[in-house]
Design a protein around this motif. Structure first.
Motif, mmCIF file in Angstrom:
data_model
loop_
_atom_site.group_PDB
_atom_site.id
_atom_site.type_symbol
_atom_site.label_atom_id
_atom_site.label_comp_id
_atom_site.label_asym_id
_atom_site.label_seq_id
_atom_site.Cartn_x
_atom_site.Cartn_y
_atom_site.Cartn_z
ATOM 1 N N ASN A 13 19.885 -23.827 20.935
ATOM 2 C CA ASN A 13 18.759 -24.568 21.476
ATOM 3 C C ASN A 13 19.192 -25.352 22.704
ATOM 4 O O ASN A 13 20.333 -25.811 22.778
ATOM 5 N N SER A 14 18.288 -25.510 23.638
ATOM 6 C CA SER A 14 18.555 -26.301 24.827
ATOM 7 C C SER A 14 18.555 -27.776 24.465
ATOM 8 O O SER A 14 17.727 -28.240 23.685
ATOM 9 N N THR A 15 19.466 -28.518 25.049
ATOM 10 C CA THR A 15 19.507 -29.959 24.797
ATOM 11 C C THR A 15 18.579 -30.715 25.738
ATOM 12 O O THR A 15 18.337 -31.894 25.540
ATOM 13 N N ILE A 16 18.066 -30.031 26.764
ATOM 14 C CA ILE A 16 17.205 -30.726 27.724
ATOM 15 C C ILE A 16 15.748 -30.276 27.665
ATOM 16 O O ILE A 16 14.896 -30.923 28.252
ATOM 17 N N ALA A 17 15.451 -29.208 26.980
ATOM 18 C CA ALA A 17 14.083 -28.696 26.947
ATOM 19 C C ALA A 17 13.499 -28.836 25.544
ATOM 20 O O ALA A 17 14.131 -28.449 24.565
ATOM 21 N N ASN A 18 12.323 -29.419 25.477
ATOM 22 C CA ASN A 18 11.603 -29.545 24.219
ATOM 23 C C ASN A 18 10.168 -29.109 24.435
ATOM 24 O O ASN A 18 9.605 -29.301 25.516
ATOM 25 N N THR A 19 9.563 -28.561 23.406
ATOM 26 C CA THR A 19 8.170 -28.154 23.498
ATOM 27 C C THR A 19 7.278 -29.378 23.337
ATOM 28 O O THR A 19 7.466 -30.182 22.420
ATOM 29 N N LEU A 20 6.315 -29.506 24.224
ATOM 30 C CA LEU A 20 5.359 -30.595 24.161
ATOM 31 C C LEU A 20 4.525 -30.450 22.892
ATOM 32 O O LEU A 20 4.003 -29.372 22.604
ATOM 33 N N CYS B 296 -7.362 -29.789 25.657
ATOM 34 C CA CYS B 296 -6.086 -29.700 24.939
ATOM 35 C C CYS B 296 -6.140 -28.594 23.888
ATOM 36 O O CYS B 296 -5.193 -27.815 23.749
ATOM 37 N N GLU B 297 -7.240 -28.529 23.159
ATOM 38 C CA GLU B 297 -7.367 -27.491 22.129
ATOM 39 C C GLU B 297 -7.309 -26.093 22.755
ATOM 40 O O GLU B 297 -6.657 -25.189 22.218
ATOM 41 N N LEU B 298 -7.979 -25.923 23.883
ATOM 42 C CA LEU B 298 -7.943 -24.640 24.587
ATOM 43 C C LEU B 298 -6.512 -24.278 24.990
ATOM 44 O O LEU B 298 -6.036 -23.166 24.739
ATOM 45 N N VAL B 299 -5.807 -25.229 25.592
ATOM 46 C CA VAL B 299 -4.424 -25.009 26.018
ATOM 47 C C VAL B 299 -3.522 -24.791 24.805
ATOM 48 O O VAL B 299 -2.662 -23.904 24.798
ATOM 49 N N SER B 300 -3.724 -25.567 23.762
ATOM 50 C CA SER B 300 -2.920 -25.441 22.546
ATOM 51 C C SER B 300 -3.070 -24.059 21.919
ATOM 52 O O SER B 300 -2.081 -23.418 21.543
ATOM 53 N N LEU C 295 -0.045 -28.116 19.880
ATOM 54 C CA LEU C 295 -0.252 -29.241 20.793
ATOM 55 C C LEU C 295 -1.491 -30.015 20.352
ATOM 56 O O LEU C 295 -2.549 -29.436 20.109
ATOM 57 N N VAL C 296 -1.355 -31.350 20.259
ATOM 58 C CA VAL C 296 -2.481 -32.194 19.855
ATOM 59 C C VAL C 296 -2.670 -33.319 20.867
ATOM 60 O O VAL C 296 -1.756 -33.667 21.611
ATOM 61 N N SER C 297 -3.848 -33.895 20.873
ATOM 62 C CA SER C 297 -4.145 -35.036 21.744
ATOM 63 C C SER C 297 -3.705 -36.327 21.079
ATOM 64 O O SER C 297 -3.835 -36.491 19.869
ATOM 65 N N SER C 298 -3.235 -37.252 21.897
ATOM 66 C CA SER C 298 -2.840 -38.565 21.386
ATOM 67 C C SER C 298 -4.085 -39.355 20.982
ATOM 68 O O SER C 298 -5.203 -39.056 21.417
ATOM 69 N N ASP C 299 -3.881 -40.370 20.183
ATOM 70 C CA ASP C 299 -4.991 -41.235 19.769
ATOM 71 C C ASP C 299 -5.629 -41.916 20.982
ATOM 72 O O ASP C 299 -6.839 -42.119 21.020
#
Length: 177
Positions: free
Chosen positions: A8-15, A26-30, A38-42
């Motif tokens: 695994n990359s130490t610098i890349a994480n999935t949003l 967001c739902e469309l993109v997710s 992927l979810v929307s923040s509160d």
């Protein structure tokens, strides 16, 4: 990199949580790109609606303007090459007509809702800027009542130049056939 090295990359994480897009976007993109993870923040979920529509225009966070196919249009092509970029006058006119149906919802004590128009093509950005120039209220610094997303009086950008930017309303001019 994971496939190539098995690590695994130490610098890349999935949003996993986003805090800018409308929850419907967001739902469309997710669904399309993040395997529905992927979810929307509160904070995003709690936002007030920033736009209303006039004349029966859809009051939806995502509106697709279905342009006529090339076979039924009396033009040889929608797109025109300008230097090394692309301009689409038919699409620009449709985007302008749609934008005229949008109205900001202004709330006392809150900033004026913002609007930005994005296109992947510089020639389309330049064309949209020319079309919209007459619609900008210079004294108020607004376009159809919306403020500039960056506060600089500019409303049209290339998609790449606006990466990471935030706006209440985003109009995308994609020049798709």
């Amino acid at each position: 990199r994971v496939r190539d090295t098995g690590r695994n990359s130490t610098i890349a994480n999935t949003l996993r949580e986003q805090s800018r897009m409308h929850p419907v976007i967001c739902e469309l993109v997710s669904n399309a790109f993040y395997k529905r993870l992927l979810v929307s923040s509160d904070r995003v979920k709690a936002r007030h609606q920033a736009v209303e529509c006039a004349d029966g225009f859809p009051a939806s966070p995502v509106v697709i303007l279905d342009m006529p196919s090339l076979s039924v249009v009396r033009r040889r092509a929608f797109e025109q090459t300008v230097k090394r970029s692309i301009r689409n006058e038919v699409e620009a006119a449709a985007v302008l007509a749609a934008m005229k149906k949008l109205r900001p919802i202004k709330r006392e004590g809150e900033p004026v809702p913002t609007l930005v128009v994005l296109s992947p093509y510089l020639a389309q950005v330049n064309h949209l800027e020319r079309l919209l120039k007459a619609e900008i209220d210079v004294s108020a610094g607004t376009l159809f009542g919306f403020a500039s997303a960056r506060g600089d009086g500019k409303f049209v950008y290339t998609s790449d130049s606006f990466q990471g930017g935030e706006s209440d309303v985003v109009v995308a001019s994609l020049v798709l056939n």
